[in-house]
Design an enzyme around this catalytic site. Structure first.
Site, PDB file in Angstrom:
ATOM      1  N   GLY A  38       0.827  -1.209   0.000  1.00  0.00           N
ATOM      2  CA  GLY A  38       0.000   0.000   0.000  1.00  0.00           C
ATOM      3  C   GLY A  38       0.854   1.249   0.000  1.00  0.00           C
ATOM      4  O   GLY A  38       2.021   1.214  -0.394  1.00  0.00           O
ATOM      5  N   ALA A  39       0.233   2.369   0.441  1.00  0.00           N
ATOM      6  CA  ALA A  39       0.884   3.692   0.379  1.00  0.00           C
ATOM      7  C   ALA A  39       1.422   3.893  -1.045  1.00  0.00           C
ATOM      8  O   ALA A  39       2.597   4.202  -1.252  1.00  0.00           O
ATOM      9  CB  ALA A  39       1.983   3.831   1.429  1.00  0.00           C
ATOM     10  N   LEU A  40       0.537   3.676  -1.991  1.00  0.00           N
ATOM     11  CA  LEU A  40       0.959   3.632  -3.399  1.00  0.00           C
ATOM     12  C   LEU A  40       1.406   5.006  -3.898  1.00  0.00           C
ATOM     13  O   LEU A  40       0.869   6.033  -3.495  1.00  0.00           O
ATOM     14  CB  LEU A  40      -0.196   3.123  -4.266  1.00  0.00           C
ATOM     15  N   HIS A  44       4.618   2.484  -7.957  1.00  0.00           N
ATOM     16  CA  HIS A  44       3.700   1.336  -7.996  1.00  0.00           C
ATOM     17  C   HIS A  44       2.797   1.423  -9.233  1.00  0.00           C
ATOM     18  O   HIS A  44       2.529   0.412  -9.890  1.00  0.00           O
ATOM     19  CB  HIS A  44       2.779   1.335  -6.771  1.00  0.00           C
ATOM     20  N   GLN A  68       8.204  -8.913   7.811  1.00  0.00           N
ATOM     21  CA  GLN A  68       9.416  -8.356   7.194  1.00  0.00           C
ATOM     22  C   GLN A  68       9.903  -7.097   7.903  1.00  0.00           C
ATOM     23  O   GLN A  68      10.862  -6.472   7.458  1.00  0.00           O
ATOM     24  CB  GLN A  68       9.213  -8.110   5.704  1.00  0.00           C
ATOM     25  N   LYS A 157      14.201  -0.492  -7.497  1.00  0.00           N
ATOM     26  CA  LYS A 157      14.690   0.274  -6.336  1.00  0.00           C
ATOM     27  C   LYS A 157      15.054  -0.692  -5.207  1.00  0.00           C
ATOM     28  O   LYS A 157      16.022  -0.489  -4.488  1.00  0.00           O
ATOM     29  CB  LYS A 157      13.647   1.273  -5.855  1.00  0.00           C
ATOM     30  N   ASP A 158      14.253  -1.764  -5.077  1.00  0.00           N
ATOM     31  CA  ASP A 158      14.562  -2.784  -4.073  1.00  0.00           C
ATOM     32  C   ASP A 158      15.419  -3.856  -4.739  1.00  0.00           C
ATOM     33  O   ASP A 158      14.988  -4.995  -4.947  1.00  0.00           O
ATOM     34  CB  ASP A 158      13.263  -3.362  -3.504  1.00  0.00           C
ATOM     35  N   GLN A 161      16.064  -7.134  -2.835  1.00  0.00           N
ATOM     36  CA  GLN A 161      14.788  -7.873  -2.752  1.00  0.00           C
ATOM     37  C   GLN A 161      14.499  -8.581  -4.077  1.00  0.00           C
ATOM     38  O   GLN A 161      14.086  -9.738  -4.105  1.00  0.00           O
ATOM     39  CB  GLN A 161      13.662  -6.901  -2.410  1.00  0.00           C
ATOM     40  N   SER A 193       9.288   6.573  -3.043  1.00  0.00           N
ATOM     41  CA  SER A 193       9.158   5.559  -2.010  1.00  0.00           C
ATOM     42  C   SER A 193       7.984   5.944  -1.120  1.00  0.00           C
ATOM     43  O   SER A 193       7.725   7.139  -0.912  1.00  0.00           O
ATOM     44  CB  SER A 193      10.439   5.526  -1.171  1.00  0.00           C
TER      45      SER A 193
END
Ligand code: PAF
Length: 286
Positions: A38-40, A44, A68, A157-158, A161, A193
């Protein structure tokens, strides 16, 4: 006139299976999956747009994954902006938004066993956030198992990951194509971000030292310095700003092993730093 699409918001695995059964009535379909917490933001949305361009249906999950977060304060402070998330998604297309509960993702009969990530999780983020990547692997594994998409979309960016998710996908033989998408940046260069929502304008300005340092390292490489020298100079450059560095590393883009004397064919510079209480990461292929 607002140009919005209606979304199908579901929260249970059973609802997802019902939807899947309805798609199966059409001869063939592909699922593009965008897992999120979330917090798109625009980063995203670019993933979702790419998923639309390559698949028949798009599923976006919104789940702030507790396993996580190694720091409970970070979990509590993680921005939750569901109303705005749904508004943003409705502007892109008629996607399925999967908002599961903790017990849907981690049911009592969860058969997942932690896997050996062969050191991919012991450098950089892994060093500073113990257990973080096992949490990411667990949640993405369980989401993949439930949704079984054709393609899954992740941001570069990740960087670490992404490497770990690729490893996990191969390890479990998921027939899923992992699609890596470019980092989306503000005009200033600051990587988008969800955490940027917690930065003031002045802090956003201070945070530009991150991208400036990545560019500086690239320049040091072009000038003929070794990775070790470039890092030493990069840290000194970074420390002229107001952020607190956690790590600045040059690593082989595939193995994530740190470089010291020699550059590899593909080298990535990775950085993590605190801008006051907000932890930011970024990277650049150099
Ligand atoms: O990158 C993220 O937002 C999360 O780590 C992910 C992949 C959605 C897993 O919770």
């Amino acid at each position: 006139m607002s140009n919005t699409h209606s979304l199908q918001v579901i929260s249970s695995a059973a609802d997802f299976q019902l939807l899947k059964a309805s798609w199966e009535k059409s001869s063939s379909y592909s699922i593009g999956f965008v897992p999120t917490m979330g917090a798109l933001h625009e980063g995203h949305i670019k993933l979702v747009e790419r998923a639309y361009s390559e698949n028949d249906v798009v599923v976006v999950s919104i789940f702030v994954n507790p396993t996580q977060f190694n720091n409970p304060a970070d979990l509590n402070q993680y921005p939750r902006t569901l109303e705005n998330d749904l508004l943003l998604l409705s502007k892109v297309g008629p996607c399925v938004v999967f908002i599961p509960s903790v017990s849907t993702i981690y049911p009592q009969n969860d058969s997942f066993q932690p896997i050996n990530l062969h050191g991919l999780d012991s450098v950089m983020e892994g060093k500073f956030r113990p257990g973080h990547f096992q949490g990411v692997v667990h949640v993405v594994h369980n989401l993949f198992k439930l949704i079984l998409p054709n393609r899954a979309y992740f941001g570069k960016k990740d960087f670490q990951q992404l490497a770990i998710i690729r490893f996990m996908n191969d390890y479990f033989n998921f027939p899923i194509e992992i699609v890596a998408c470019e980092t989306i940046r503000e005009e200033t260069g600051l990587a988008k971000s969800s955490r940027n929502m917690r930065l003031s304008d002045a802090e956003k300005e201070d945070a530009l030292v991150i991208i400036e340092t990545l560019k500086f390292i690239k320049k040091m490489k072009a000038l003929g310095f070794s990775p070790m020298e470039a890092i030493e100079k990069g840290v000194a450059f970074f420390n002229q700003g107001n952020l607190q560095i956690e790590y600045l590393e040059l690593v082989d883009s595939d193995t994530l092993l740190p470089l010291s004397k020699n550059w590899s064919t593909h080298t990535t510079c990775c950085i993590a730093a605190y801008c006051e209480q907000v932890r930011l990461i970024d990277n650049m292929e150099v």
